[in-house]
Design an enzyme around this catalytic site. Structure first.
Site, short mmCIF file in Angstrom:
data_model
loop_
_atom_site.label_atom_id
_atom_site.label_comp_id
_atom_site.label_asym_id
_atom_site.label_seq_id
_atom_site.Cartn_x
_atom_site.Cartn_y
_atom_site.Cartn_z
N GLN A 131 13.66 -2.17 -3.23
CA GLN A 131 12.84 -2.89 -2.26
C GLN A 131 12.44 -4.23 -2.86
OE1 GLN A 131 9.85 -0.38 -0.34
NE2 GLN A 131 8.40 -2.08 -0.43
N SER A 166 11.31 -1.91 -8.61
CA SER A 166 11.64 -0.63 -9.25
C SER A 166 13.11 -0.30 -9.04
CB SER A 166 10.77 0.50 -8.66
OG SER A 166 9.41 0.24 -8.88
N GLU A 249 6.36 3.61 3.19
CA GLU A 249 5.99 3.64 1.78
C GLU A 249 4.65 4.34 1.60
OE1 GLU A 249 6.15 0.39 -1.73
OE2 GLU A 249 4.80 -0.11 -0.09
N GLU A 378 -6.86 -2.57 -3.98
CA GLU A 378 -7.60 -3.48 -3.11
C GLU A 378 -6.95 -3.58 -1.73
OE1 GLU A 378 -8.49 -4.15 -7.28
OE2 GLU A 378 -6.60 -4.12 -6.19
#
Length: 409
Positions: A131, A166, A249, A378
């Site tokens: 991604q 990743s 996700e 956050e």
């Protein structure tokens, strides 16, 4: 909430248990041997073999059309399979991003011919996806990305950089969001593309992490050419496509069981002593275990709401951010506490000396990244506040301003 399987769900669960019992080994109490996520040739081969076994049995794409090897079953069946597979020691992580995050967007937005080409090979474990979202200058603000895509006839020319990607070094395909129009507001000028990661014009640089792994990568694009046929959705409508990826996700990340968990901590406390008695009998230790247990049960019940919605045919919503937010921070807290209980022994980076095959030591180094990957704490808090609790949104000073007029530096 409904805590019970329907008769159809119960029958499917029994079927899955039979498949797993015949083809996989139950997890032990020790930590995984490769907790850091480092994937070598042997691990990659094992993951591809397991994915092929699942696909042959019809468990790789349970909700997907039969022409791709799926079952066209309700989404709750996929969740049931994941619940049962979690009990077994099987190599699945290398495919989580592709199958859980990228393919839903491909299926929803790609032309049928392209989906027919890409989806079955991913389900069989023949191709791996990454991604390509985050960028160095954007932080947690995806819409602040600066990678450019300029049209040249039937192709797009890509220049820019992604970071924290990743598995990019293992991937065959990537899902890329780039800026195609800097003269409109930052959310309006984005477009999503499917990228062949083996094309010239792509440079992948692994990032060496403090855990010793190099699972994250920087990815550089220099005059990369992508056919327009590999564009997902309309030009300039990439934010909508990105949200499809991000919602999946959150769902995938929220249901991941992050180690070490409560059971790992209990196992550790049975091996250690505090003062003159086993740690598991110390009042302070038991209070900490109880507090984390309560938190884990809260997440479990929250997830049951999602399971109930899926069982009724509804789509996953923003509330799935809660699971990832709480689980990631709790895993880090448990890892830190485990090392505190080991005292000086917590420094032992040797699986033959450290309890539970060094699970807590490796988790101490790896878990901080889990609070960034898949959405920072956050960002997840903002999603929960604005989209679940319907609180007022943060003030945005860049709203409705053309991207190329937003001050930088």
């Amino acid at each position: 909430m409904d805590f019970n399987d329907t008769p159809e769900e119960a029958a499917f669960r029994l079927e899955v248990r039979g498949f797993l019992k015949a083809n996989a080994a139950l997890k032990g109490t020790a930590g995984p041997a490769n907790f850091r996520g480092e994937i070598g040739a042997a691990e990659l081969a094992a993951a591809k073999a397991w994915q092929a076994t699942k696909a042959a049995a019809g468990y790789a794409g349970i909700t997907l059309p039969k022409r791709w090897g799926g079952r066209e079953a309700p989404a709750i069946m996929q969740v049931i399979y994941a619940q049962e597979e979690e009990k077994y020691s099987v190599p699945t992580g290398v495919f989580d991003i592709g199958l859980g995050m990228c393919l839903p967007s491909v299926i929803h937005y790609a032309d049928p011919e392209l989906s027919d080409r890409l989806v079955p090979s991913a389900l069989r474990g023949e191709e791996i996806w990454c991604q390509l979202f985050s960028e160095p200058a954007g932080g947690s603000d995806l819409a602040a990305l600066r990678t450019r895509a300029e049209r040249a006839g039937d192709e797009w020319i890509i220049n820019g950089q992604k970071i924290w990607t990743s598995g990019a070094h293992l991937s065959d395909w990537g899902l890329l969001v780039a800026r195609t129009d800097p003269t409109v507001s930052k959310h309006a000028g984005l477009t999503v593309f499917i990228v062949d990661m083996k094309l010239p014009g792509i440079e992948i640089r692994p990032i060496h992490q403090m855990s010793g792994a190099s699972h994250f990568n920087e990815v550089f694009f220099t005059n990369l050419k992508i056919p327009d046929a590999y564009r997902l959705g309309e030009v300039g409508k990439g934010w909508r496509v990105s949200l499809t990826t991000l919602m999946n996700e959150r769902l995938t990340g929220g249901f991941i069981i992050r180690r070490p968990d409560i059971s790992d901590l209990v196992d550790l406390c049975r091996l250690l002593t505090v003062g003159d008695r086993p740690a598991i009998k110390a009042d302070g230790v038991r209070q900490r275990i109880a507090a984390w247990y309560v938190r884990s049960q809260g997440i479990k019940l929250t997830q049951f709401r999602t399971l109930t919605a899926l069982s009724r045919g509804k789509e996953p919503g923003p509330e799935n951010s809660i699971g990832k937010l709480v689980n990631a921070s709790m895993a880090q807290e448990i890892a830190d506490y485990g090392l505190d209980l080991m005292d000086a022994g917590g420094l032992a980076m040797d699986p033959e000396l450290a309890p539970l095959n060094m699970l807590f030591q490796e988790a101490f180094l790896a878990t901080p990244g889990s609070r960034i990957a898949g959405g920072t704490d956050e960002i997840l808090r903002n999603i929960i506040a604005e989209r679940v609790l319907e609180m007022p949104a943060d003030i945005r000073v860049d709203k409705n301003i053309p991207f190329n007029q937003i001050p930088t530096g």
